[in-house]
Write a protein that holds these residues in place. Structure first.
Motif, PDB file in Angstrom:
ATOM      1  N   LEU A  89       0.817  -1.208   0.000  1.00  0.00           N
ATOM      2  CA  LEU A  89       0.000   0.000   0.000  1.00  0.00           C
ATOM      3  C   LEU A  89       0.855   1.265   0.000  1.00  0.00           C
ATOM      4  N   CYS A  90       1.725   1.410   1.001  1.00  0.00           N
ATOM      5  CA  CYS A  90       2.577   2.601   1.080  1.00  0.00           C
ATOM      6  C   CYS A  90       3.570   2.650  -0.077  1.00  0.00           C
ATOM      7  N   THR A  91       4.096   1.495  -0.455  1.00  0.00           N
ATOM      8  CA  THR A  91       5.072   1.459  -1.543  1.00  0.00           C
ATOM      9  C   THR A  91       4.466   1.984  -2.837  1.00  0.00           C
ATOM     10  N   GLU A  92       3.268   1.556  -3.157  1.00  0.00           N
ATOM     11  CA  GLU A  92       2.639   2.031  -4.388  1.00  0.00           C
ATOM     12  C   GLU A  92       2.386   3.531  -4.333  1.00  0.00           C
ATOM     13  N   MET A  93       2.014   4.031  -3.160  1.00  0.00           N
ATOM     14  CA  MET A  93       1.802   5.465  -3.024  1.00  0.00           C
ATOM     15  C   MET A  93       3.097   6.240  -3.212  1.00  0.00           C
ATOM     16  N   VAL A  94       4.164   5.784  -2.543  1.00  0.00           N
ATOM     17  CA  VAL A  94       5.449   6.486  -2.642  1.00  0.00           C
ATOM     18  C   VAL A  94       6.002   6.415  -4.060  1.00  0.00           C
ATOM     19  N   LYS A  95       5.895   5.257  -4.700  1.00  0.00           N
ATOM     20  CA  LYS A  95       6.341   5.145  -6.095  1.00  0.00           C
ATOM     21  C   LYS A  95       5.595   6.128  -6.987  1.00  0.00           C
ATOM     22  N   ALA A  96       4.291   6.245  -6.793  1.00  0.00           N
ATOM     23  CA  ALA A  96       3.492   7.162  -7.608  1.00  0.00           C
ATOM     24  C   ALA A  96       3.904   8.603  -7.355  1.00  0.00           C
ATOM     25  N   VAL A  97       4.160   8.956  -6.104  1.00  0.00           N
ATOM     26  CA  VAL A  97       4.611  10.311  -5.768  1.00  0.00           C
ATOM     27  C   VAL A  97       5.958  10.607  -6.419  1.00  0.00           C
ATOM     28  N   LEU A  98       6.881   9.675  -6.314  1.00  0.00           N
ATOM     29  CA  LEU A  98       8.204   9.861  -6.906  1.00  0.00           C
ATOM     30  C   LEU A  98       8.123   9.990  -8.422  1.00  0.00           C
TER      31      LEU A  98
END
Length: 249
Positions: A56-65
């Motif tokens: 969950l957090c990984t997908e969010m952070v990847k999208a932000v980056l």
């Protein structure tokens, strides 16, 4: 077309392509194995780039980056390693990190990304009833070193048997080596299933906490602004909501 016009057109085309921001230093972003928020997609203990990391957090952070356009690498390590890199090295960060008053001045913050709910688990078949945290004073908790929930209990005088990671704590609870285990409401059952531990009982939940990407304090402010702007973007374009839906939130 003249040579000057050609070069101008090429520059316009090039500038429209999503590339890392020129002149920016690479960001090194760490996470730990903490499913369903962060986890290896290959089953390995460590991952050297974001392709092997999910959650969950990984997908969010990847999208932000991705939308920020900043050059970066995402790695999965144990918590202590990633936390200390973020604490001590410019342009290094760690997610998902609980925001607390004591941690606030140590980092620059991107988020909140999501929330979690601290939960106390007891062994299968328990008849333990908990109305407040104080009811557990004198009992021995399973926790892990550097974790914010473990630190919270220790600061208030509760007994915690600390491990290097949370992986073995469900089994320790099942075997009676500890009385209780403090974990996150969604993550706890994941860790238990990985150890083939069934029937653990969530007996008390408290302290819903906001989770962030925490960046080293020497990371330039414009980088933090780009990252927070990236978070706003994925919230406005529907990506954020789609990720939450995927993980049942």
């Amino acid at each position: 077309m003249s040579k000057t016009a050609f070069l101008f057109t090429a520059l316009l085309v090039f500038s429209s392509v999503s590339l890392p921001v020129l002149g920016s230093e690479k960001l090194y972003i760490y996470t730990e194995s903490f499913p369903p928020y962060n986890m290896s997609s290959t089953g390995r203990a460590f991952e050297h780039n974001g392709d092997g990391i999910d959650g969950l957090c990984t997908e969010m952070v990847k999208a932000v980056l991705e939308v920020s356009g900043l050059d970066h690498v995402v790695k999965l390590r144990n918590w202590d390693y990633g936390y200390n890199r973020a604490l001590n090295k410019k342009n290094h960060g760690i997610f998902c990190t609980t925001y607390t008053e004591s941690r606030a001045p140590r980092f620059k913050w991107v988020g909140p990304l999501t929330t979690n709910l601290w939960t106390i688990f007891a062994p299968a078949g328990t008849n333990l009833k908990i109305d407040k945290l104080e009811d557990t004073r004198g009992l021995l908790y399973a926790g892990y070193r550097g974790d914010v929930m473990t630190e919270y209990l220790l600061e208030r005088g509760y007994k915690v048997s600390e491990m290097e990671s949370d992986d073995l704590n469900p089994r320790r609870l099942e075997l009676g080596q500890v009385d209780l285990w403090i974990a996150e409401k969604l993550a706890g059952p994941y860790f238990a299933s990985q150890q083939n531990v069934e029937g653990l009982v969530p007996v008390y939940s408290f302290n819903e906490a906001e989770l962030y990407l925490a960046m080293n304090v020497d990371t330039p402010d414009d980088v933090i602004q780009k990252l927070n702007k990236g978070l706003e973007t994925i919230k406005s374009n529907g990506i954020y909501e789609a990720i939450e839906t995927k993980y049942g939130l």
